[in-house]
Motif scaffolding. Structure first.
Motif, PDB file in Angstrom:
ATOM      1  N   LEU A 343      55.179 -25.182  25.957  1.00  0.00           N
ATOM      2  CA  LEU A 343      55.092 -26.340  25.065  1.00  0.00           C
ATOM      3  C   LEU A 343      55.417 -27.670  25.745  1.00  0.00           C
ATOM      4  N   MET A 344      56.179 -27.647  26.818  1.00  0.00           N
ATOM      5  CA  MET A 344      56.471 -28.913  27.520  1.00  0.00           C
ATOM      6  C   MET A 344      55.186 -29.631  27.923  1.00  0.00           C
ATOM      7  N   PRO A 345      54.287 -29.010  28.667  1.00  0.00           N
ATOM      8  CA  PRO A 345      53.024 -29.713  28.971  1.00  0.00           C
ATOM      9  C   PRO A 345      52.130 -29.882  27.745  1.00  0.00           C
ATOM     10  N   THR A 346      52.238 -28.962  26.774  1.00  0.00           N
ATOM     11  CA  THR A 346      51.413 -29.066  25.570  1.00  0.00           C
ATOM     12  C   THR A 346      51.694 -30.374  24.827  1.00  0.00           C
ATOM     13  N   ILE A 347      52.968 -30.711  24.687  1.00  0.00           N
ATOM     14  CA  ILE A 347      53.350 -31.951  23.991  1.00  0.00           C
ATOM     15  C   ILE A 347      52.726 -33.159  24.678  1.00  0.00           C
ATOM     16  N   HIS A 348      52.783 -33.184  25.999  1.00  0.00           N
ATOM     17  CA  HIS A 348      52.203 -34.306  26.745  1.00  0.00           C
ATOM     18  C   HIS A 348      50.680 -34.341  26.576  1.00  0.00           C
TER      19      HIS A 348
END
Length: 702
Positions: A343-348
């Protein structure tokens, strides 16, 4: 002319020593029997035209390409020769090719050139443009057609790049390749046609340096997406087509750790290609670095400190899914870690409007509908906290993590075939595939899950018996089986065959689900194959875990003689269900709420319980009503009754099932279904007049 599938078929036939049925080939290539027959006719023509014998065909045996070793080598040579083998584009591939040519050209293109490049008529290209125009609208790009001038597009540079990147991903998709070298190098080879003046290996090396500095590894998908983005950026900047970012967005990206890495990449690109990279382009590279999918994080302690808010949101998401699915995740720490890394890259990505396309979306919604729906509810926490919109494609990726966690909670058993799992699509896919493999195959001990880049580290290992991969890989000393990331029916069949051929493992109930599907196919037309397979898989729920070298089945386990009713008079299907349930109700094995649950499910889903012509199996889920003991009852009807099933009415036999869990009834149920798959046994069942006759029929040995 041979298209890609026909070339694959002839290569497949070259590897066979015995006759292969058309049905087997239909499953192998996931097309209809009619399509295979047409393809075989085309192959006959191709073989004869090139001086070879046509295929041998025998009724009930199948097809064989009869040839000696020398002839086989000659056929392979002809296939690989441009003089004898022409690749014919599918309509979708043709449209993708036309789109890419239109988008990459800085001036208008004409129909004649596009028709020549795709080997079709101008009329065909003109018809394609309607679909192409619709596709471009999704990227806020307008297709312009001017008579006497040509075809071109209007839209901002960022949207054009997004569209081109999407097409490059499709056109250079490694899963479309026909050889066994599916690596970054192969991806680079497929991109060379579109970037002939760019050193793609230099870009590859820059991405690898970025991974080392950031102490991460991009997933295969993330790696090649970065590769194509950087190649495209270099080309567009050289043409004066720069990206423009808002000052606020650029300022925010400049505060990221990844911006320093992007600056280093921009500097090296500038020097190597003698090109000035604007600051906005460096910001755009940063955006892709922070939004690319990861498969590994080195310094997890510091990585997990980056976003404490996300950790809290993940807790809420897990609680939401637990509530919706009525489940408790016992492996929360692992699930939380995997979700955070995903989810870290997903949010970006979503914050900057760069959502991924999930190629498995339809399959996930079909096979894991309840998990997908639960994640649709849970994602609201993510959307509210980070002010983003999570689309279905991204939701499906989240569902894959939860699905993997659910599968991983199933009971652990001893396994004896050591597997190296190679997965190219990131953590979610690999974990879900691992869980599915362990669910279906009790003999598998998965030693490690690695990316294709790390396979060579295991080539000399004596601990690996088999490599299971989602992409074809280079020739190895070890056997390799390539499967779908979601493990489809063909994969299960191939893996089952592998297990049966190995002396160290005696496998029972091989390909159970496929066998049941085959039985049902003989008696009725299946309108939704995937949905039926999903339901049966759910019902049988990990049958392979029940394997025992000595069958423990006896009818007394679950079905006793007193639970058999013969030639009962019933006026309606409701009456039939109530009377079939009566023996279990009287003994206290179930309560009336369980029967009510069955009627509620029928009201919602229709006559799902009519599993074959003349046979109904009413049942509800675990936790629906009160089931005190796993049990079965069987009732034959004096006069068949309609259950309102389109194909399988009327019903002459009702098998009433009540279970306290997903496992203890399976062996009995499988035994019954195997007996009832034989036409003669159905006749005996419907003509039997006593409990004893039916009981003796059902307890016969397999």
């Amino acid at each position: 002319m041979l298209d890609e599938r026909k070339a694959l078929i002839i290569n497949y036939l070259l590897e066979q020593d015995n006759f292969i049925t058309i049905k087997e080939m239909s499953v192998q290539f996931n097309v209809s029997l009619r399509t295979i027959r047409y393809d075989l006719d085309s192959l006959d023509n191709w073989l004869v035209d090139n001086g070879f014998k046509p295929l041998s065909r025998l009724p009930r045996k199948g097809v064989l390409l009869e040839s000696n070793l020398k002839e086989r080598e000659l056929i392979k040579g002809r296939l690989n020769s441009n003089d004898f083998y022409s690749y014919v584009l599918s309509p979708e591939e043709r449209k993708e090719l036309v789109l890419l040519n239109i988008l990459k050209e800085s001036k208008a293109v004409n129909l004649i050139d596009l028709a020549a490049k795709t080997c079709v008529s101008k009329t065909t290209i003109a018809n394609d443009l309607d679909d192409i125009s619709k596709w471009l609208k999704e990227y806020q790009i307008k297709l312009i057609r001017k008579k006497g001038y040509g075809i071109y597009v209007e839209g901002n540079e960022e949207n054009k790049r997004n569209a081109i990147s999407s097409l490059l991903k499709e056109l250079a998709n490694p899963h479309k390749q026909t050889n066994d070298n599916e690596s970054v190098e192969k991806y680079i080879d497929s991109l060379k046609e579109w970037f002939p003046n760019i050193d793609l290996y230099f870009i590859r090396d820059e991405i690898q340096k970025a991974q080392q500095k950031l102490m991460i590894k991009f997933s295969y998908e993330g790696f090649v997406s970065l590769l194509s983005h950087l190649a495209l950026a270099i080309e567009r900047v050289s043409l004066g087509k720069d990206i423009l970012m808002s000052k606020e967005q650029l300022q925010e990206l400049m505060s990221k750790e990844e911006f320093n890495i992007a600056k280093s990449i921009s500097k090296n690109i500038s020097q190597f290609f003698n090109l000035r990279i604007p600051l906005d382009e460096t910001g755009y590279i940063t955006l892709h670095l922070i939004g690319s999918k990861l498969s590994y994080v080195g310094d997890q302690e510091n990585y997990f400190k980056k976003n404490s808010e996300l950790l809290l949101i993940i807790d809420k998401m897990i609680q939401s899914v637990e509530k919706d699915l009525n489940i408790v995740f016992t492996n929360q720490a692992s699930l939380k870690k995997d979700l955070y890394i995903h989810l870290m890259p997903t949010i970006h990505r979503l914050k900057y409007n760069k959502p991924l396309q999930n190629p498995l979306l339809k399959e996930i919604i079909s096979k894991y509908k309840y998990i997908f729906d639960a994640c649709n509810e849970a994602k609201i926490y993510l959307e509210q906290q980070f002010k983003i919109k999570v689309n279905d494609h991204e939701t499906a990726y989240i569902a894959m993590h939860f699905g993997a966690a659910i599968e991983a909670q199933r009971p652990k058993i001893n396994r004896n075939t050591n597997i190296l799992l190679v997965c190219a699509s990131g953590i979610g896919t690999s974990r879900l595939l691992k869980a599915n493999l362990l669910s279906y195959f009790r003999a598998f001990n998965i030693i490690d899950t690695v990316s294709y880049q790390d396979v060579n580290n295991y080539m000399d290992s004596d601990k690996i018996d088999l490599i299971i991969s989602t992409i074809p890989i280079k020739k190895t000393k070890l056997p390799v089986i390539v499967v779908s990331p979601l493990l489809n029916k063909r994969d299960i069949k191939i893996l089952s065959s592998y297990l049966m051929m190995n002396d160290n493992f005696k496998y029972n109930k091989t390909g159970l689900i496929m066998n049941v599907m085959d039985i049902i196919s003989k008696h009725c037309t299946i309108e939704n194959f995937d949905a039926l397979q999903t339901d049966i898989t759910s019902l049988f729920n990990n049958i392979n875990r029940l394997y025992s070298s000595k069958s423990s089945w006896t009818p007394q386990n679950i079905l006793c003689k007193e639970n058999i009713q013969v030639l009962v008079e019933c006026n309606t299907w409701e009456d039939a269900i109530h009377k079939a349930a009566k023996p279990l109700l009287e003994k206290g094995f179930i309560d009336t709420k369980y029967i009510d649950s069955i009627f509620e499910k029928i009201k919602l889903h229709g006559p799902y319980m009519v599993i074959a012509p003349g046979i109904a199996m009413p049942h509800a889920g675990i936790g629906d009503g009160n089931v005190n003991k796993t049990s079965l009852s069987i009732m034959t009807l004096k006069n068949p009754v309609k259950f309102n099933h389109e194909k399988n009415d009327p019903v002459h036999t009702v098998i009433f099932l009540a279970a306290t869990d997903n496992y203890t009834h399976i062996e009995t149920l499988v035994h019954l279904l195997e007996i009832l798959s034989v036409k003669e046994n159905i006749e005996k069942l419907t003509t039997s007049s006593t409990q004893k006759e039916i009981y003796e029929l059902l307890k016969q040995e397999e």
